[in-house]
Design a protein around this motif. Structure first.
Motif, PDB file in Angstrom:
ATOM      1  N   VAL A 237     -13.212  13.552   4.420  1.00  0.00           N
ATOM      2  CA  VAL A 237     -13.685  14.768   5.418  1.00  0.00           C
ATOM      3  C   VAL A 237     -12.067  14.637   6.355  1.00  0.00           C
ATOM      4  O   VAL A 237     -12.146  15.524   7.114  1.00  0.00           O
ATOM      5  CB  VAL A 237     -14.911  14.274   6.209  1.00  0.00           C
ATOM      6  CG1 VAL A 237     -15.928  14.380   5.358  1.00  0.00           C
ATOM      7  CG2 VAL A 237     -14.587  12.961   7.061  1.00  0.00           C
ATOM      8  N   ALA A 238     -11.349  13.307   6.506  1.00  0.00           N
ATOM      9  CA  ALA A 238     -10.320  13.188   7.359  1.00  0.00           C
ATOM     10  C   ALA A 238      -9.543  14.482   7.192  1.00  0.00           C
ATOM     11  O   ALA A 238      -9.049  15.014   8.336  1.00  0.00           O
ATOM     12  CB  ALA A 238      -9.700  12.083   7.038  1.00  0.00           C
TER      13      ALA A 238
ATOM     14  N   LEU B 256      -8.576   1.669  -3.624  1.00  0.00           N
ATOM     15  CA  LEU B 256      -7.994   1.420  -2.221  1.00  0.00           C
ATOM     16  C   LEU B 256      -8.978   1.905  -1.183  1.00  0.00           C
ATOM     17  O   LEU B 256      -8.838   1.583  -0.158  1.00  0.00           O
ATOM     18  CB  LEU B 256      -6.812   2.783  -2.073  1.00  0.00           C
ATOM     19  CG  LEU B 256      -5.485   2.683  -2.808  1.00  0.00           C
ATOM     20  CD1 LEU B 256      -4.926   3.993  -2.462  1.00  0.00           C
ATOM     21  CD2 LEU B 256      -5.113   1.384  -2.380  1.00  0.00           C
ATOM     22  N   LEU B 257     -10.539   2.287  -1.694  1.00  0.00           N
ATOM     23  CA  LEU B 257     -11.489   2.380  -0.659  1.00  0.00           C
ATOM     24  C   LEU B 257     -12.460   1.378  -1.051  1.00  0.00           C
ATOM     25  O   LEU B 257     -13.790   1.752  -1.038  1.00  0.00           O
ATOM     26  CB  LEU B 257     -12.036   3.959  -0.893  1.00  0.00           C
ATOM     27  CG  LEU B 257     -10.861   5.013  -0.912  1.00  0.00           C
ATOM     28  CD1 LEU B 257     -11.430   6.101  -1.146  1.00  0.00           C
ATOM     29  CD2 LEU B 257     -10.230   4.749   0.493  1.00  0.00           C
TER      30      LEU B 257
ATOM     31  N   LYS C 182     -14.929   9.222   4.610  1.00  0.00           N
ATOM     32  CA  LYS C 182     -13.985   9.432   5.552  1.00  0.00           C
ATOM     33  C   LYS C 182     -12.644   9.887   5.126  1.00  0.00           C
ATOM     34  O   LYS C 182     -12.352  10.643   5.509  1.00  0.00           O
ATOM     35  CB  LYS C 182     -13.926   8.151   6.341  1.00  0.00           C
ATOM     36  CG  LYS C 182     -14.840   7.676   7.255  1.00  0.00           C
ATOM     37  CD  LYS C 182     -14.502   6.513   8.219  1.00  0.00           C
ATOM     38  CE  LYS C 182     -15.651   5.696   8.607  1.00  0.00           C
ATOM     39  NZ  LYS C 182     -15.312   4.122   8.818  1.00  0.00           N
TER      40      LYS C 182
ATOM     41  N   ALA D 139      -7.495   7.862  -4.695  1.00  0.00           N
ATOM     42  CA  ALA D 139      -7.591   6.591  -3.911  1.00  0.00           C
ATOM     43  C   ALA D 139      -8.681   5.848  -4.303  1.00  0.00           C
ATOM     44  O   ALA D 139      -8.583   4.670  -4.392  1.00  0.00           O
ATOM     45  CB  ALA D 139      -7.792   7.129  -2.449  1.00  0.00           C
TER      46      ALA D 139
ATOM     47  N   GLU E  74     -15.960   4.517   3.667  1.00  0.00           N
ATOM     48  CA  GLU E  74     -14.356   4.709   3.357  1.00  0.00           C
ATOM     49  C   GLU E  74     -14.294   5.914   2.544  1.00  0.00           C
ATOM     50  O   GLU E  74     -13.381   6.878   2.881  1.00  0.00           O
ATOM     51  CB  GLU E  74     -14.215   3.451   2.716  1.00  0.00           C
ATOM     52  CG  GLU E  74     -12.694   3.415   3.058  1.00  0.00           C
ATOM     53  CD  GLU E  74     -12.420   2.998   4.611  1.00  0.00           C
ATOM     54  OE1 GLU E  74     -11.233   3.254   5.137  1.00  0.00           O
ATOM     55  OE2 GLU E  74     -13.462   2.507   5.267  1.00  0.00           O
TER      56      GLU E  74
END
Lengths: 209, 209, 209, 209
Positions: free
Chosen positions: A163-164, A197-198, A160, A192, A157
């Motif tokens: 890189v998102a 949150l991850l 991601k 985050a 997570e």
DNA sequence: GACTAAACGAGACGGTACGTCGAGTCTTTGT
DNA sequence: ACAAAGACTCGACGTACCGTCTCGTTTAGTC
């Protein structure tokens, strides 16, 4: 899974062909782009006959995917700077550098241009990406071990999230991606992560902290 | 929107053809996928002759892009719930719903499968995306006005941060995208925004704080 | 004889295709006429694919000419009856028979219908005709040797005088050509030859008489 | 108002169109050749719309034939020198001159290139030719009246014998046709006529002389 | 070091779709 | 009422590339 021949008779023979064709494929891709990539041209560039290519790869698309997979699966420097933030920054910069070059652009484009049909191919693309992520996970794991991140942080997570925004810019908006983009991504990701949150799926329904 | 015909004569005439072909194109795309999308088939499905299609669209790819652009530029519900978080959530859910359907998948794939060559096409794709973003910006602006977000918050940046993880999953990993994905994206975005990480470019060089 | 193999590999291979297509071309020509002669139909009739035809012949017209040339260059019975008059008569009758049949008519028409453009094609037509004349010349030569005709008689001239009225009727007037036509042509030719009107070029500027 | 317009509307108008299109057709034919003669080009050259052409002529071929017929049926000088030999010579020279020019070549070619299909067209071609012959017949008739030729001489036969070698060279062999060709044709014809070989059909049987 | 079988070179072929061209027809619009 | 304008149908053209097939020619590994 590229050609995995159990050591029958022909061992040392076709390896040279395989390499040459792979190289030629990527070269053609970079020169002309996906649309103009013909098997015949690739073969000729590799100094090999068309039939020979078809003997090893069922398909033009399969050839492409195979070649790209090999091309991408090479040297991915997994950073280990001792701090998660710098690790992530190194990672992000590496991605930016890889794909903001013309070469990288061509490869990216190709990975999507030869895509939809053949779920096999989408699958290949996914695998390449997953592979890269997987290799980077240790950086997050180490951070957890160091106590920089919560124990139940989801490594995938985190990556991601990192890189998102970069891929978004590479694939959808045509914005130039540079170090700033990478740095911003790192900051957002860190925020985050620190905000909890991850975390791993089971922790998605946050109870306490 | 893409093809802006200056009001010559053929207004009522060709319009029907245009619509029919557009519809047929999207339909074929959904049925057979990009690879198997033939101009001839599209024409037949639209009850029109192949040459007629070529009279209006130079290219198979151009036809596709045009059709998709029209198809996408339709009804985008810009939410206005009174709070930024719920607005973003609505937005994210809408994207997820649009693209997690088989139809959406096909469209997404098509937008990338007919891509690399013709910068024209990449451009079209970018435009479609930008357009969607632009329409959503008021939601952020309103939040700023309400004082929910800092004055120098970059609306585009907020929205990109929101959608990035969703598109990442849609395009690169094959993970199912659902409400959870959307909600997570919202939370990450809110955290980043509140942390002052999504400010306008001029503020990117942090002075205060 | 291992060393005497210049004509590489593809000798026995494509020959069959060539023949089949030639035959199909002539057949189609006879059935449908020049205007309705499609490459696709020819290919189908020959049990071969369209592209294969195009691989060997650049053009529909080139194909036609080639096929006809082959078709015509076949067995031309050069008569040798011992007397020039009967030889000529045999020749004339043979032409009449060849071209007064429906088949012959179609061929004749085709040779002119696919004509004007491409000087190449007019050339081909001329060659076919010249070839036929050349093969018949020995008949005249023998007559000269026998003393039936003057030593400086121009063989080509004799033959042209013979065939001219026949072709005139075949091509311009629609009169039925039959044995009578042929016989008349022979008589006129003989009269002209005996009057010393068909001599070689150098004698064209007549001094004597 | 009805009485005030003697040459109503449709009369003066259509005539101009007809003429213009005819001229344009011949011009196009000469410029580009039969193969490249399109109705659209002709129409444009005539300053008229394609549809208008189709309103007056069913067919491209019909248009061509019509235009050529008109073009050819013009000024044919029927010679009357007082002696059959000089008359024939004048006739032959006139043909040679007409058709050895590039223009004549183009017309000739066109008359055959648009040929096979539509017997109607072959018929038109024949008629043009017959017409020309018929106009020349008086020259032969006069010769008979003058006693230069036998009473039962077949005028058409004489003329065909005269022109046959010329047309042969024009249509089949590519030899240059010039005055010599014409003169030879005259001599052969005269010889044949004097030998009583060009008599009317009913006299073909009797062998008297 | 000769023998044998797999891999390769060469090139024609069937097949699918492309994009183009021109012939004719039909519809809309202006006069 | 007629005709100019132009879009449309239809059919064929010639092209490009795909992936397959056959047949001779290496060539690499075994005996």
């Amino acid at each position: 899974m590229p050609t995995a021949e159990p050591p029958a008779r022909p061992i040392g023979r076709g390896a040279k062909v395989r390499t040459a064709v792979h190289a030629a494929t990527v070269a053609e891709l970079l020169d002309k782009g996906y649309a103009a990539l013909t098997v015949e041209n690739v073969a000729q560039r590799a100094g090999v006959h068309k039939t020979t290519v078809y003997r090893r790869w069922v398909d033009r698309d399969r050839l492409l995917v195979d070649a790209l997979a090999e091309h991408m699966s090479a040297d991915i420097p997994v950073p280990d700077t001792g701090a998660i933030e710098t690790d992530l920054r190194a990672l992000a910069h590496s991605i930016v550098q890889t794909f903001s070059s013309p070469t990288g652009q061509a490869i990216l484009a190709a990975m999507f241009t030869g895509a939809a049909h053949l779920p096999e191919i989408a699958e290949a693309r996914r695998q390449v990406f997953d592979d890269r992520l997987a290799r980077a996970e240790p950086a997050v794991t180490r951070a957890i071990d160091r106590g920089e991140l919560a124990r139940d942080t989801d490594a995938a997570e985190v990556l991601k999230t990192l890189v998102a925004p970069i891929y978004l810019r590479l694939l959808l908006t045509a914005e130039p991606v540079d170090e700033t983009t990478a740095d911003n991504a790192v900051q957002v990701t860190m925020a985050a992560a620190r905000a909890g949150l991850l975390r791993t799926a089971s922790a998605d329904v946050p109870a306490s902290e």
